[in-house]
Design a protein around this motif. Structure first.
Motif, short mmCIF file in Angstrom:
data_model
loop_
_atom_site.label_atom_id
_atom_site.label_comp_id
_atom_site.label_asym_id
_atom_site.label_seq_id
_atom_site.Cartn_x
_atom_site.Cartn_y
_atom_site.Cartn_z
N ALA A 82 0.83 -1.20 0.00
CA ALA A 82 0.00 0.00 0.00
C ALA A 82 0.86 1.26 0.00
O ALA A 82 0.55 2.24 -0.68
CB ALA A 82 -0.93 0.00 1.21
N GLU A 83 1.96 1.23 0.76
CA GLU A 83 2.84 2.40 0.83
C GLU A 83 3.53 2.65 -0.51
O GLU A 83 3.66 3.79 -0.97
CB GLU A 83 3.87 2.23 1.94
N ILE A 84 3.97 1.57 -1.14
CA ILE A 84 4.62 1.71 -2.45
C ILE A 84 3.63 2.23 -3.48
O ILE A 84 3.92 3.13 -4.26
CB ILE A 84 5.22 0.36 -2.90
N ALA A 85 2.43 1.65 -3.48
CA ALA A 85 1.41 2.06 -4.45
C ALA A 85 1.00 3.51 -4.26
O ALA A 85 0.61 4.18 -5.21
CB ALA A 85 0.18 1.15 -4.34
N GLY A 86 1.10 4.00 -3.02
CA GLY A 86 0.67 5.35 -2.74
C GLY A 86 1.78 6.39 -2.73
O GLY A 86 1.54 7.55 -2.41
N THR A 87 3.00 5.98 -3.08
CA THR A 87 4.14 6.90 -3.05
C THR A 87 4.35 7.55 -4.41
O THR A 87 4.45 6.86 -5.43
CB THR A 87 5.43 6.15 -2.65
N ARG A 88 4.41 8.86 -4.41
CA ARG A 88 4.65 9.59 -5.65
C ARG A 88 6.02 9.21 -6.22
O ARG A 88 7.01 9.15 -5.49
CB ARG A 88 4.60 11.09 -5.41
N GLY A 89 6.05 8.93 -7.49
CA GLY A 89 7.30 8.53 -8.14
C GLY A 89 7.43 7.03 -8.27
O GLY A 89 8.29 6.54 -9.00
N LEU A 90 6.57 6.28 -7.56
CA LEU A 90 6.63 4.81 -7.64
C LEU A 90 5.40 4.23 -8.32
O LEU A 90 5.10 3.05 -8.18
CB LEU A 90 6.77 4.21 -6.22
N GLU A 91 4.72 5.07 -9.08
CA GLU A 91 3.48 4.62 -9.74
C GLU A 91 3.71 3.46 -10.69
O GLU A 91 2.81 2.65 -10.92
CB GLU A 91 2.83 5.78 -10.50
N GLU A 92 4.90 3.38 -11.27
CA GLU A 92 5.18 2.34 -12.25
C GLU A 92 5.74 1.06 -11.62
O GLU A 92 5.97 0.07 -12.30
CB GLU A 92 6.17 2.85 -13.30
N VAL A 93 5.98 1.09 -10.31
CA VAL A 93 6.50 -0.09 -9.63
C VAL A 93 5.37 -1.10 -9.46
O VAL A 93 4.29 -0.77 -8.97
CB VAL A 93 7.08 0.27 -8.25
#
Length: 219
Positions: free
Chosen positions: A68-79
């Motif tokens: 959830a943190e990765i999905a919601g972090t700006r700049g990590l949208e493509e991860v």
């Protein structure tokens, strides 16, 4: 293009085994390892991987929260996050998909299956076609359907988009959807994209969740 992979698992032998396998591939490189969810988020920010292999059960921060943190972090949208599960004991896979995971892989999967999963996820698709995946998603979605079903949520979709959403829920690819509905793969892809936009879904995995929640697909 080289696929950058981050491995997040609290078991050293698991991480080492994955790394040895992945390092043998010309198109895949391991850019980091993490022993818990907090480290996974940190390393994702630092290395910007294409795919994170994410264990669910880890100390400090579990794989669901980390996803959830990765999905919601700006700049990590493509991860893209590929959840590692033991299937019979992990009852949080549905939560992980809602948190933003693009699919999951059984921990006892063979090398070829792991490599295929990473490449599929890196290409922007969801790992949802295998029968085992549909069965697992259906199991958890069914248990929550009564509380979460929201037919009115689908009101924003056209009839064709509903049909396409149902087929995505069954695990069909764009090409298979096109063949079923007598559409070109490009047209099927357009309908999928529009459904994602209208429903606020991050990727195909979340479309599958919505298809089960709203009763378009029965487990």
């Amino acid at each position: 293009m080289t696929i950058k992979v981050l491995i997040a698992d609290d078991e050293g032998l698991v991480r080492s085994g994955f790394k040895v396998l992945l390092d043998l591939e010309d198109d895949i490189t391991v850019v980091g390892e993490a022993t818990n969810g907090a480290e996974a988020v940190e390393r994702a920010r630092a290395t910007r991987p294409d795919v994170v292999l994410m264990d669910i059960r880890m100390p400090k921060v579990d794989g669901i929260q980390a996803t959830a943190e990765i999905a919601g972090t700006r700049g990590l949208e493509e991860v893209r996050v590929l959840i590692l599960t033991t299937y019979d004991t992990d009852e949080y896979v549905f939560d992980a998909l809602q948190a933003g995971a693009s699919g999951f892989l059984l921990k006892d999967a063979g090398p070829a299956e792991l490599l295929h999963a990473i490449r599929v996820i890196a290409a922007g698709e969801a790992l949802l076609a295998p029968r085992i995946t549909r069965r697992l998603i259906g199991h958890f979605a069914a248990s929550r359907a009564a509380a979460k079903a929201a037919e009115d949520r689908l009101a924003v979709l056209t009839e064709r988009e509903r049909e396409v959403l149902a087929l995505v829920g069954e695990g069909l690819s764009n090409q298979e959807i096109g063949a079923r509905l007598f559409l070109s793969p490009a047209t099927a892809r357009t309908h999928v994209s529009r459904a994602m936009t209208k429903l606020g879904a991050r990727d195909r995995a979340q479309l599958v969740v919505i298809a089960y929640q709203t009763g378009l697909v029965s487990p």
